[in-house]
Design an enzyme around this catalytic site. Structure first.
Site, mmCIF file in Angstrom:
data_model
loop_
_atom_site.group_PDB
_atom_site.id
_atom_site.type_symbol
_atom_site.label_atom_id
_atom_site.label_comp_id
_atom_site.label_asym_id
_atom_site.label_seq_id
_atom_site.Cartn_x
_atom_site.Cartn_y
_atom_site.Cartn_z
ATOM 1 N N LEU A 29 41.691 10.199 57.293
ATOM 2 C CA LEU A 29 41.303 8.834 56.913
ATOM 3 C C LEU A 29 42.364 8.156 56.062
ATOM 4 O O LEU A 29 42.981 8.780 55.199
ATOM 5 C CB LEU A 29 39.983 8.887 56.145
ATOM 6 C CG LEU A 29 38.837 9.570 56.903
ATOM 7 C CD1 LEU A 29 37.570 9.588 56.047
ATOM 8 C CD2 LEU A 29 38.565 8.884 58.235
ATOM 9 N N HIS A 33 40.266 2.935 57.336
ATOM 10 C CA HIS A 33 38.921 3.515 57.502
ATOM 11 C C HIS A 33 38.054 3.204 56.279
ATOM 12 O O HIS A 33 36.877 2.861 56.410
ATOM 13 C CB HIS A 33 38.994 5.040 57.638
ATOM 14 C CG HIS A 33 39.715 5.530 58.848
ATOM 15 N ND1 HIS A 33 40.944 6.134 58.787
ATOM 16 C CD2 HIS A 33 39.366 5.515 60.164
ATOM 17 C CE1 HIS A 33 41.326 6.485 60.005
ATOM 18 N NE2 HIS A 33 40.403 6.129 60.859
ATOM 19 N N GLY A 144 37.912 -0.701 63.719
ATOM 20 C CA GLY A 144 39.056 -1.481 63.257
ATOM 21 C C GLY A 144 39.701 -2.268 64.395
ATOM 22 O O GLY A 144 39.689 -1.834 65.551
#
Ligand code: PAF
Length: 274
Positions: A29, A33, A144
């Site tokens: 991550l 994130h 995303g």
């Protein structure tokens, strides 16, 4: 934060949970994130993240085995971000037998751009995301914009299969020099890392030219490919597309410019809405 490796335990934990926001990930991550986790909190009572490196979306010559796995660190970041529940299945939990039923996205959506270079990739993404949706049963799911084509495919899947899920997107998070954050940035050598922001710069240049009224998309794309090639990149595509379906622009529609190129052995992607 509760961590559940098993579907049955996760389902028990989520029974009567209220409104659920879900952020699926493959781990390793970064701030992109974490921004999605914070965004998720604004939309739900319970924030669920998942970490699962999904074999189905990697081609035979891709980096499934060497994809960075940083579970302890990821857990600490999720805890700090206030995530309530982490679903972290192993391969046997997600695919106890070879997966024989698959989502097949629209050919027009997945035979272009990333899909042209990575055949089968989006089918693998859509299949695991549908399976994760069935397991978590979220009200809201967040992805995303960095993986713009993935977002487009998943939005279409949710709409066409009438899944009762709202898909929200998070802006791409960038390093100070403009490089889009990505788990694959960790593969770059120091020299490649210094060169890497050029991809975002060529996209930015195209965006600026289009905003200034230049409509010669093909020339802009060709010039960008030439600039990247001159600096040692191997571009797969630089493409101005309409946002909704990523086809070539027809008429006065909202646009996005997308790029993918290899720097050394690392393949980077990026995009900018115009
Ligand atoms: O974007 C990712 O990390 C993955 O493609 C996803 C959506 C978690 C599916 O494996």
């Amino acid at each position: 934060m509760q961590t559940h490796p098993h579907i049955a335990d996760l389902r028990r934990a989520l029974a009567n949970a209220g409104r659920i926001a879900f952020v699926p990930t493959m781990g390793n991550l970064h701030d992109g994130h974490i921004t999605l986790m914070h965004q998720a909190r604004e939309h739900a009572d319970v924030v669920v993240a998942s970490i699962f490196v999904n074999r189905l979306q990697f081609g035979p010559k891709e980096d499934f085995d060497k994809y960075p796995r940083t579970f302890e660190n990821d857990c600490a970041r999720l805890r700090d971000a206030g995530v309530d529940i982490l679903f972290a299945p192993d391969e046997n939990e997600m695919y106890p037998a070879p997966q024989r039923y698959h989502v097949e996205p629209d050919h027009a959506h997945v035979s272009i751009l990333e899909g042209a270079v990575r055949p089968g990739h989006f089918g693998g993404v859509a299949t695991v995301v549908l399976k994760l949706f069935n397991i978590v049963q979220p009200d809201v799911a967040l992805f995303g914009k960095k993986d713009y084509q993935q977002l487009m495919v998943l939005k279409n899947m949710v709409r066409e299969l009438a899944l009762p899920i709202e898909v929200l997107s998070g802006e791409t998070v960038r390093a100070e020099d403009g490089l889009a954050l990505s788990s694959r940035n960790g593969y770059l050598s120091a020299a490649e890392r210094a060169e890497a922001p050029r991809l975002s710069r060529v996209l930015q240049h195209i965006r600026d030219r289009i905003v200034a009224g230049d409509r010669d998309f093909l020339r802009l794309e060709t010039e960008a490919v030439a600039e990247l090639s001159a600096h040692g990149w191997q571009p797969d595509y630089i493409a101005v597309r309409q946002r909704g379906d990523l086809q070539s622009p027809r008429g006065d529609v909202p646009l996005v410019v997308l790029g993918a190129a290899k720097l050394g052995s690392t393949r980077l992607i990026d995009n900018l809405e115009i």
